[in-house]
Each structure stands twice: as C-alpha cells, then as structure tokens.
Design an enzyme around this catalytic site. Structure first.
Site, PDB file in Angstrom:
ATOM      1  N   LYS A  38       8.554  -1.758 -54.514  1.00  0.00           N
ATOM      2  CA  LYS A  38       8.107  -0.115 -54.222  1.00  0.00           C
ATOM      3  C   LYS A  38       6.696  -0.149 -54.274  1.00  0.00           C
ATOM      4  O   LYS A  38       6.217   0.815 -53.384  1.00  0.00           O
ATOM      5  CB  LYS A  38       8.400   0.306 -55.853  1.00  0.00           C
ATOM      6  CG  LYS A  38       8.492   1.887 -55.951  1.00  0.00           C
ATOM      7  CD  LYS A  38       8.812   2.165 -57.435  1.00  0.00           C
ATOM      8  CE  LYS A  38       9.636   3.438 -57.269  1.00  0.00           C
ATOM      9  NZ  LYS A  38      10.053   4.018 -58.615  1.00  0.00           N
ATOM     10  N   ALA A  39       5.879  -0.935 -54.665  1.00  0.00           N
ATOM     11  CA  ALA A  39       4.443  -1.170 -54.589  1.00  0.00           C
ATOM     12  C   ALA A  39       4.282  -1.403 -53.016  1.00  0.00           C
ATOM     13  O   ALA A  39       3.269  -0.793 -52.397  1.00  0.00           O
ATOM     14  CB  ALA A  39       3.708  -2.051 -55.449  1.00  0.00           C
ATOM     15  N   GLU A  40       4.947  -2.230 -52.282  1.00  0.00           N
ATOM     16  CA  GLU A  40       4.777  -2.821 -50.924  1.00  0.00           C
ATOM     17  C   GLU A  40       4.929  -1.590 -49.933  1.00  0.00           C
ATOM     18  O   GLU A  40       4.065  -1.478 -49.033  1.00  0.00           O
ATOM     19  CB  GLU A  40       5.854  -3.955 -50.601  1.00  0.00           C
ATOM     20  CG  GLU A  40       5.557  -5.005 -51.103  1.00  0.00           C
ATOM     21  CD  GLU A  40       6.631  -6.345 -50.587  1.00  0.00           C
ATOM     22  OE1 GLU A  40       6.982  -6.044 -49.263  1.00  0.00           O
ATOM     23  OE2 GLU A  40       7.106  -7.060 -51.513  1.00  0.00           O
ATOM     24  N   HIS A  72       2.243  -9.354 -48.201  1.00  0.00           N
ATOM     25  CA  HIS A  72       2.694 -10.387 -48.935  1.00  0.00           C
ATOM     26  C   HIS A  72       2.935 -10.067 -50.406  1.00  0.00           C
ATOM     27  O   HIS A  72       1.910  -9.245 -50.884  1.00  0.00           O
ATOM     28  CB  HIS A  72       1.757 -11.631 -48.985  1.00  0.00           C
ATOM     29  CG  HIS A  72       2.021 -12.930 -49.650  1.00  0.00           C
ATOM     30  ND1 HIS A  72       2.652 -13.694 -49.335  1.00  0.00           N
ATOM     31  CD2 HIS A  72       1.505 -13.087 -50.907  1.00  0.00           C
ATOM     32  CE1 HIS A  72       3.185 -14.651 -50.196  1.00  0.00           C
ATOM     33  NE2 HIS A  72       2.360 -14.451 -51.110  1.00  0.00           N
ATOM     34  N   LEU A 128       3.369 -17.811 -37.827  1.00  0.00           N
ATOM     35  CA  LEU A 128       2.599 -17.774 -36.256  1.00  0.00           C
ATOM     36  C   LEU A 128       1.648 -18.985 -36.156  1.00  0.00           C
ATOM     37  O   LEU A 128       0.712 -19.032 -37.134  1.00  0.00           O
ATOM     38  CB  LEU A 128       2.217 -16.568 -35.985  1.00  0.00           C
ATOM     39  CG  LEU A 128       3.129 -15.357 -36.247  1.00  0.00           C
ATOM     40  CD1 LEU A 128       2.425 -14.100 -36.295  1.00  0.00           C
ATOM     41  CD2 LEU A 128       4.245 -15.450 -34.978  1.00  0.00           C
ATOM     42  N   MET A 133       9.686 -13.996 -41.660  1.00  0.00           N
ATOM     43  CA  MET A 133       9.641 -15.129 -42.135  1.00  0.00           C
ATOM     44  C   MET A 133       9.297 -16.198 -41.341  1.00  0.00           C
ATOM     45  O   MET A 133      10.013 -17.494 -41.435  1.00  0.00           O
ATOM     46  CB  MET A 133      10.947 -15.105 -43.108  1.00  0.00           C
ATOM     47  CG  MET A 133      11.132 -13.986 -44.089  1.00  0.00           C
ATOM     48  SD  MET A 133       9.887 -13.602 -45.009  1.00  0.00           S
ATOM     49  CE  MET A 133      10.138 -15.085 -46.229  1.00  0.00           C
ATOM     50  N   ARG A 134       8.683 -16.245 -40.456  1.00  0.00           N
ATOM     51  CA  ARG A 134       8.077 -17.379 -39.736  1.00  0.00           C
ATOM     52  C   ARG A 134       6.543 -17.385 -39.790  1.00  0.00           C
ATOM     53  O   ARG A 134       6.032 -16.460 -39.223  1.00  0.00           O
ATOM     54  CB  ARG A 134       8.853 -17.378 -38.303  1.00  0.00           C
ATOM     55  CG  ARG A 134       8.594 -18.313 -37.380  1.00  0.00           C
ATOM     56  CD  ARG A 134       9.418 -18.298 -36.066  1.00  0.00           C
ATOM     57  NE  ARG A 134       8.999 -19.325 -35.222  1.00  0.00           N
ATOM     58  CZ  ARG A 134       9.337 -20.727 -35.090  1.00  0.00           C
ATOM     59  NH1 ARG A 134      10.330 -21.025 -35.997  1.00  0.00           N
ATOM     60  NH2 ARG A 134       8.892 -21.398 -34.155  1.00  0.00           N
ATOM     61  N   ASN A 158      -0.159  -8.478 -42.100  1.00  0.00           N
ATOM     62  CA  ASN A 158       0.992  -9.067 -42.919  1.00  0.00           C
ATOM     63  C   ASN A 158       1.043  -8.293 -44.375  1.00  0.00           C
ATOM     64  O   ASN A 158       0.098  -8.042 -44.849  1.00  0.00           O
ATOM     65  CB  ASN A 158       0.972 -10.515 -43.082  1.00  0.00           C
ATOM     66  CG  ASN A 158       2.016 -11.071 -43.520  1.00  0.00           C
ATOM     67  OD1 ASN A 158       3.152 -10.807 -43.788  1.00  0.00           O
ATOM     68  ND2 ASN A 158       1.932 -11.972 -44.563  1.00  0.00           N
ATOM     69  N   ASP A 163      -1.097 -17.054 -45.439  1.00  0.00           N
ATOM     70  CA  ASP A 163      -1.330 -15.943 -46.413  1.00  0.00           C
ATOM     71  C   ASP A 163      -2.647 -15.824 -46.904  1.00  0.00           C
ATOM     72  O   ASP A 163      -3.211 -16.066 -47.771  1.00  0.00           O
ATOM     73  CB  ASP A 163      -0.545 -16.097 -47.742  1.00  0.00           C
ATOM     74  CG  ASP A 163       0.967 -16.019 -47.369  1.00  0.00           C
ATOM     75  OD1 ASP A 163       1.447 -15.097 -46.650  1.00  0.00           O
ATOM     76  OD2 ASP A 163       1.708 -16.656 -48.146  1.00  0.00           O
TER      77      ASP A 163
HETATM   78  C1  GRF Z   1       9.142  -8.193 -48.792  1.00  0.00           C
HETATM   79  O1  GRF Z   1       8.982  -8.692 -50.113  1.00  0.00           O
HETATM   80  C2  GRF Z   1       7.669  -9.048 -48.158  1.00  0.00           C
HETATM   81  O2  GRF Z   1       6.553  -8.868 -48.796  1.00  0.00           O
HETATM   82  C3  GRF Z   1       8.366 -10.283 -47.794  1.00  0.00           C
HETATM   83  O3  GRF Z   1       9.642 -10.202 -47.608  1.00  0.00           O
HETATM   84  C4  GRF Z   1      10.262  -8.886 -48.030  1.00  0.00           C
HETATM   85  C5  GRF Z   1      10.713  -8.303 -46.897  1.00  0.00           C
HETATM   86  O4  GRF Z   1      11.343  -7.063 -47.365  1.00  0.00           O
HETATM   87  N1  GRF Z   1       7.470 -11.070 -46.868  1.00  0.00           N
HETATM   88  P1  GRF Z   1      11.961  -6.133 -46.163  1.00  0.00           P
HETATM   89  O5  GRF Z   1      12.615  -6.785 -45.244  1.00  0.00           O
HETATM   90  O6  GRF Z   1      10.670  -5.129 -45.637  1.00  0.00           O
HETATM   91  O7  GRF Z   1      12.879  -5.054 -47.116  1.00  0.00           O
END
Ligand code: GRF
Length: 210
Positions: free
Chosen positions: A176-178, A113, A97, A94-95, A111, A149
């Site tokens: 879940k999709a991530e 998102h 760059l 969450m930073r 990344n 982003d």
């Molecule tokens: C995820 O939703 C990611 O897309 C967002 O922060 C969340 C991180 O989840 N940038 P985790 O730390 O991987 O559980």
C-alpha cells in the site's frame, strides 16, 4: 510536456496498475506510459497494460540462458528506445540490469524496493525486515546503479510493523505504501510543487512519506 515513462515488470503489476489509475484520475497529469516491458510472458501486468491499449514488449530471459546478459539487454534496448522514454520505471522487475544497460539510460532508470534502504537489500525485503523484528519498515524509490538496490534515494515511505502477525501482513502494508510512493516519486521527478496533499492522504493511512 508529459514525462514519457516505460514501465518494466515481471509479474502481478499492481504498481503499474496504480500508476495507470493515477494518470486516469488526473493525480498524475503530466505522465504518460509509452510502453510496458516484461521479461516474463505470463506476467499478469501485461494483461493490465493491454486492457488499457498500452503497447507491450516481452522478451523472455530464459531464452538467453547461455548467453551474456548484455546480449539479452541489447535486444531490449532497441524496442524500448523506439518509444523514446524519458524515464524507465522498474516496478516489480525481477532481473538485475548490468552496467551496460544502465549506462544507455544515464539517470533515467528508477526502481522501487520494498524496504527502507540501505537495510534489507535483495530478495524478500519485507520478510527480512519482519524476521529481523524492526518496528518501522517501508519502501524506497531510487535511481538504479550497477550495485543491486543501491543508487541515489529519491523518496521513502514508512509504516509500522504494529499488528503484523506475519510477513504476509507486513508485505500487504508495504505494498500500500509502495503505491503511494511511486506516485509521489513521479511527481517529485517532474517537479510538481504540491506534494502535500498526497503526503497527507498517505499519512491518514499511517504511511509517512518523505
Ligand atoms: C513489489 O513489492 C516491489 O517492490 C517488488 O516486487 C513487488 C511487485 O509488485 N520489487 P507488483 O508487481 O507491482 O504488484
């Protein structure tokens, strides 16, 4: 040869955990996590990494509050470079760059998102999508460019917002999709040919990846 990745986190680390799991169960045969970096010393993901004997590096950005962002980044580059990663994977990092950091690792930072970019950039992509009332939401992996982003899209996964009563339910669906998408993305980067099995597995859970 395995793709050596450094994973950058700031919190929970469920994406990291999922990558570790996929390496262990041979879904990601040709990937190795060489280190995990966090800008927060209390990030739970650090515990996950330590439990797997993965080297961790922590540098609190709050200690650099009155300094240029580049000064903080210089301090990160040194230890990270000592692991010679082929790729830096931001996973809940969450930073933002700066161009300085990004230019040190050209086309080597990705990344994830939690929205279908270019919609809903910035914080709380899932809430933005829910509040907007979209019918299809999802997540995106992309190369990191100086503008937030943005950067070339690698892959996207989508889910419907059907039956999501609130933003939390949508966030859960997107997470879940991530998890599917990050694995798919790493496989795509290392040119694994058979991506269909993973796509089909996700599709059975109503997640469409492309
Ligand atoms: C995820 O939703 C990611 O897309 C967002 O922060 C969340 C991180 O989840 N940038 P985790 O730390 O991987 O559980």
């Amino acid at each position: 040869m395995k793709l050596k990745i450094a994973v950058f986190i700031s919190g929970r680390g469920s994406n990291l955990e999922n990558i570790i799991h996929s390496i262990k169960n041979n879904e990601l045969k040709n990937v190795e996590i060489v280190c995990v970096f966090s800008n927060k010393s209390n990030a739970y993901g650090l515990e996950i990494a330590k439990s797997q004997n993965i080297p961790t590096i922590v540098l609190e950005n709050k200690n650099f509050i009155h300094q240029e962002r580049e000064i903080y980044e210089k301090e990160i580059i040194k230890p990270i470079s000592s692991f010679s990663p082929d790729l830096i994977c931001l996973a809940g990092f969450m930073r933002v760059l700066t161009n300085y950091f990004i230019s040190q690792f050209p086309k080597k930072i990705i990344n994830i998102h939690p929205s279908l970019l270019p919609s809903f950039k910035g914080l709380n992509g899932q809430k933005q999508a829910f509040d907007y009332g979209v019918k299809i939401a999802g997540c995106t992996t992309h190369y990191v460019a100086p503008e937030i982003d943005s950067g070339e899209i690698i892959a996207q996964a989508c889910v419907t917002t059907e039956n999501c009563q609130d933003e939390k339910e949508l966030t859960k669906k997107i997470l879940k999709a991530e998890h599917y998408l990050y694995i798919y993305t790493l496989k795509k980067i290392i040119n694994e040919l058979n991506l269909d099995d993973l796509k089909e597995k996700a599709y059975k859970e109503k997640i469409l990846i492309y």
